[in-house]
Scaffold this active site. Structure first.
Site, PDB file in Angstrom:
ATOM      1  N   ARG A 224     104.065  71.456  89.573  1.00 33.36           N
ATOM      2  CA  ARG A 224     104.333  71.234  88.155  1.00 33.36           C
ATOM      3  C   ARG A 224     104.346  72.578  87.444  1.00 33.36           C
ATOM      4  NH1 ARG A 224     106.131  67.036  89.159  1.00 33.36           N
ATOM      5  NH2 ARG A 224     105.532  64.979  88.425  1.00 33.36           N
ATOM      6  N   HIS A 272     114.135  71.028  88.760  1.00 38.13           N
ATOM      7  CA  HIS A 272     113.246  69.899  89.114  1.00 38.13           C
ATOM      8  C   HIS A 272     114.018  68.935  90.021  1.00 38.13           C
ATOM      9  CE1 HIS A 272     109.501  67.430  87.816  1.00 38.13           C
ATOM     10  NE2 HIS A 272     109.920  67.036  88.998  1.00 38.13           N
TER      11      HIS A 272
HETATM   12  P1  NDP Z   1      99.100  63.575  96.871  1.00 42.93           P
HETATM   13  O1  NDP Z   1      98.207  62.957  95.854  1.00 42.93           O
HETATM   14  O2  NDP Z   1      99.452  62.784  98.073  1.00 42.93           O
HETATM   15  O3  NDP Z   1      98.495  64.951  97.371  1.00 42.93           O
HETATM   16  C1  NDP Z   1      97.883  65.876  96.528  1.00 42.93           C
HETATM   17  C2  NDP Z   1      97.195  66.949  97.359  1.00 42.93           C
HETATM   18  O4  NDP Z   1      96.681  67.950  96.475  1.00 42.93           O
HETATM   19  C3  NDP Z   1      96.006  66.396  98.154  1.00 42.93           C
HETATM   20  O5  NDP Z   1      95.945  66.996  99.406  1.00 42.93           O
HETATM   21  C4  NDP Z   1      94.805  66.810  97.300  1.00 42.93           C
HETATM   22  O6  NDP Z   1      93.612  66.993  98.015  1.00 42.93           O
HETATM   23  C5  NDP Z   1      95.294  68.150  96.775  1.00 42.93           C
HETATM   24  N1  NDP Z   1      94.551  68.523  95.580  1.00 42.93           N
HETATM   25  C6  NDP Z   1      94.443  67.871  94.408  1.00 42.93           C
HETATM   26  N2  NDP Z   1      93.616  68.520  93.561  1.00 42.93           N
HETATM   27  C7  NDP Z   1      93.179  69.604  94.238  1.00 42.93           C
HETATM   28  C8  NDP Z   1      92.284  70.650  93.930  1.00 42.93           C
HETATM   29  N3  NDP Z   1      91.648  70.715  92.739  1.00 42.93           N
HETATM   30  N4  NDP Z   1      92.056  71.585  94.861  1.00 42.93           N
HETATM   31  C9  NDP Z   1      92.661  71.523  96.074  1.00 42.93           C
HETATM   32  N5  NDP Z   1      93.520  70.556  96.430  1.00 42.93           N
HETATM   33  C10 NDP Z   1      93.771  69.600  95.527  1.00 42.93           C
HETATM   34  O7  NDP Z   1     100.415  64.014  96.058  1.00 42.93           O
HETATM   35  P2  NDP Z   1     101.889  64.205  96.641  1.00 42.93           P
HETATM   36  O8  NDP Z   1     101.815  65.038  97.858  1.00 42.93           O
HETATM   37  O9  NDP Z   1     102.595  62.910  96.713  1.00 42.93           O
HETATM   38  O10 NDP Z   1     102.565  65.015  95.429  1.00 42.93           O
HETATM   39  C11 NDP Z   1     102.055  66.258  95.013  1.00 42.93           C
HETATM   40  C12 NDP Z   1     102.724  66.729  93.747  1.00 42.93           C
HETATM   41  O11 NDP Z   1     104.041  67.164  93.996  1.00 42.93           O
HETATM   42  C13 NDP Z   1     102.915  65.690  92.641  1.00 42.93           C
HETATM   43  O12 NDP Z   1     101.716  65.427  91.943  1.00 42.93           O
HETATM   44  C14 NDP Z   1     103.946  66.373  91.763  1.00 42.93           C
HETATM   45  O13 NDP Z   1     103.282  67.230  90.858  1.00 42.93           O
HETATM   46  C15 NDP Z   1     104.748  67.196  92.756  1.00 42.93           C
HETATM   47  N6  NDP Z   1     106.089  66.641  92.956  1.00 42.93           N
HETATM   48  C16 NDP Z   1     107.178  67.402  92.594  1.00 42.93           C
HETATM   49  C17 NDP Z   1     108.435  66.934  92.807  1.00 42.93           C
HETATM   50  C18 NDP Z   1     109.616  67.785  92.527  1.00 42.93           C
HETATM   51  O14 NDP Z   1     110.755  67.318  92.667  1.00 42.93           O
HETATM   52  N7  NDP Z   1     109.438  69.028  92.161  1.00 42.93           N
HETATM   53  C19 NDP Z   1     108.678  65.597  93.349  1.00 42.93           C
HETATM   54  C20 NDP Z   1     107.492  64.885  93.719  1.00 42.93           C
HETATM   55  C21 NDP Z   1     106.243  65.392  93.498  1.00 42.93           C
HETATM   56  P3  NDP Z   1      92.865  65.757  98.730  1.00 42.93           P
HETATM   57  O15 NDP Z   1      93.805  65.374  99.871  1.00 42.93           O
HETATM   58  O16 NDP Z   1      91.604  66.313  99.210  1.00 42.93           O
HETATM   59  O17 NDP Z   1      92.746  64.671  97.709  1.00 42.93           O
HETATM   60  C1  OXD Z   2     107.844  64.114  90.565  1.00 38.57           C
HETATM   61  C2  OXD Z   2     108.873  63.297  91.165  1.00 38.57           C
HETATM   62  O1  OXD Z   2     106.674  63.713  90.540  1.00 38.57           O
HETATM   63  O2  OXD Z   2     110.070  63.613  90.971  1.00 38.57           O
HETATM   64  O3  OXD Z   2     108.182  65.225  90.123  1.00 38.57           O
HETATM   65  O4  OXD Z   2     108.537  62.334  91.861  1.00 38.57           O
END
Ligand code: NDP
Ligand code: OXD
Length: 309
Positions: A224, A272
């Site tokens: 993000r 994005h």
């Molecule tokens: P998940 O919830 O599956 O994974 C999040 C990961 O981040 C987990 O491993 C979690 O740790 C880790 N995490 C969260 N907080 C912390 C912290 N404070 N310190 C260290 N690690 C942390 O999310 P997704 O993989 O599905 O998606 C991740 C992000 O990708 C979304 O939230 C979004 O912002 C972004 N995204 C962007 C897109 C784009 O097109 N650019 C599209 C889709 C998503 P733990 O496993 O220990 O909980």
């Molecule tokens: C996001 C998505 O979370 O596109 O950015 O799913």
């Protein structure tokens, strides 16, 4: 009762066709044509206007059209008692892994340098070592980060990942928590950010973090916009501490005209667009949750609101 669809980027008619194929008789209304708000019990949304969900008195389930739900959680009026599910689907995951692989290969194979060479009409051979000599570090080892790691591992890259709780993933050096961040960064040539945006991760991509990477490291950021302190990135690119950055997300989207990132030689910008859900795949997942909701069963991919993702 009806499902309200809200999105400025997703095609409602594609979603309607897919959803009603899975859930015959489903009534889907497309914002802003809501009809009687009291008839809406479910919402399928991407960045709904603040206050909209709170204005639906009988709303009992919210399904996100995106994986990240930070924007929704920032809405102070978001009904606290309504379950919120994020989107987890194989097309969203696969397209993100493609994006990460594409840009890791770009850096590993010096394609960024060749693009600069071409602009300066410079013929210079640059030959990388095998993928195992390039160390990729992934911030966030959730659905997206762990799959990107799996795909990169298949190409032979040297992998490490960082998460909140400790993981144990084959072929990936796993680090966790505050104490794990420094050793993770110290051995990362290409840093990939796939974290959710939470109070703990806001501004995490800053000068102090970049200082802990090896000189000449690269950044691929698809989390993000608010993870990144933009001025700090410009400063470390200027000093040469970082050699390049690929950015898909920004603190202001669309990226404003005239923003320094647009014309920066060492920055690649995408709008994005790193990953996206194919409606035929995403709708099957949402339909599963709609059927669970209708049957009074536990929903899938529930967001933990206290954790923020
Ligand atoms: P998940 O919830 O599956 O994974 C999040 C990961 O981040 C987990 O491993 C979690 O740790 C880790 N995490 C969260 N907080 C912390 C912290 N404070 N310190 C260290 N690690 C942390 O999310 P997704 O993989 O599905 O998606 C991740 C992000 O990708 C979304 O939230 C979004 O912002 C972004 N995204 C962007 C897109 C784009 O097109 N650019 C599209 C889709 C998503 P733990 O496993 O220990 O909980
Ligand atoms: C996001 C998505 O979370 O596109 O950015 O799913």
């Amino acid at each position: 009762m009806a499902l309200l669809f809200v999105s400025h980027v997703d095609d409602p008619e594609l979603w309607r066709a897919e959803l009603t194929g899975h859930v015959p008789g489903l009534e889907m209304r497309v914002h802003p044509e809501i009809g009687d708000p009291a008839e809406i019990d479910m919402a399928l949304v991407w960045m709904p206007p603040e206050g909209l969900l709170a204005s639906l008195p009988n709303l009992r389930a919210i399904f996100s059209l995106g994986a990240g739900v930070d924007a929704m959680l920032r809405d102070p009026t978001l009904p606290a008692h309504v379950p919120l599910c994020r989107l987890v689907d194989s097309s969203l995951t696969a397209t993100m892994s493609e994006y990460v692989l594409l840009h890791v290969l770009k850096y590993h194979r010096y394609q960024d340098r060749y693009a600069q060479d071409q602009r300066h009409q410079r013929w210079q051979l640059r030959l990388p070592g095998p993928p195992a000599t390039t160390r990729v570090g992934i911030l966030g080892l959730g659905v997206l980060g762990s799959d990107a790691a799996r795909v990169l591992g298949g190409q032979g890259f040297s992998l490490r990942g960082w998460s909140r709780t400790q993981k144990n993933l084959p072929g990936i050096a796993c680090f966790s928590g505050e104490a794990g961040l420094a050793p993770f960064l110290a051995e990362t040539d290409i840093l990939v950010c796939l974290l959710p945006l939470t109070p703990e991760t806001t501004g995490i991509l800053n000068r102090d973090l970049f200082a802990q990477l090896p000189d000449g490291a690269r950044l691929i950021h698809a989390g993000r916009g608010a993870h990144l302190v933009e001025a700090d990135l410009l400063a470390v690119l200027e000093s040469g501490k970082l050699a390049g950055a690929t950015l898909d997300v920004f603190s202001q989207e669309p990226l404003p005209e005239g923003h320094p990132f647009w014309r920066h030689e060492a920055i690649d910008v995408t709008p994005h667009a790193a990953s996206y859900s194919h409606p035929e795949v995403g709708a099957a997942v949402v339909a599963d949750n709609i059927r669970r909701f209708q049957a009074g069963q536990e929903l899938l991919h529930l967001v933990d609101r206290a954790r923020g993702y």
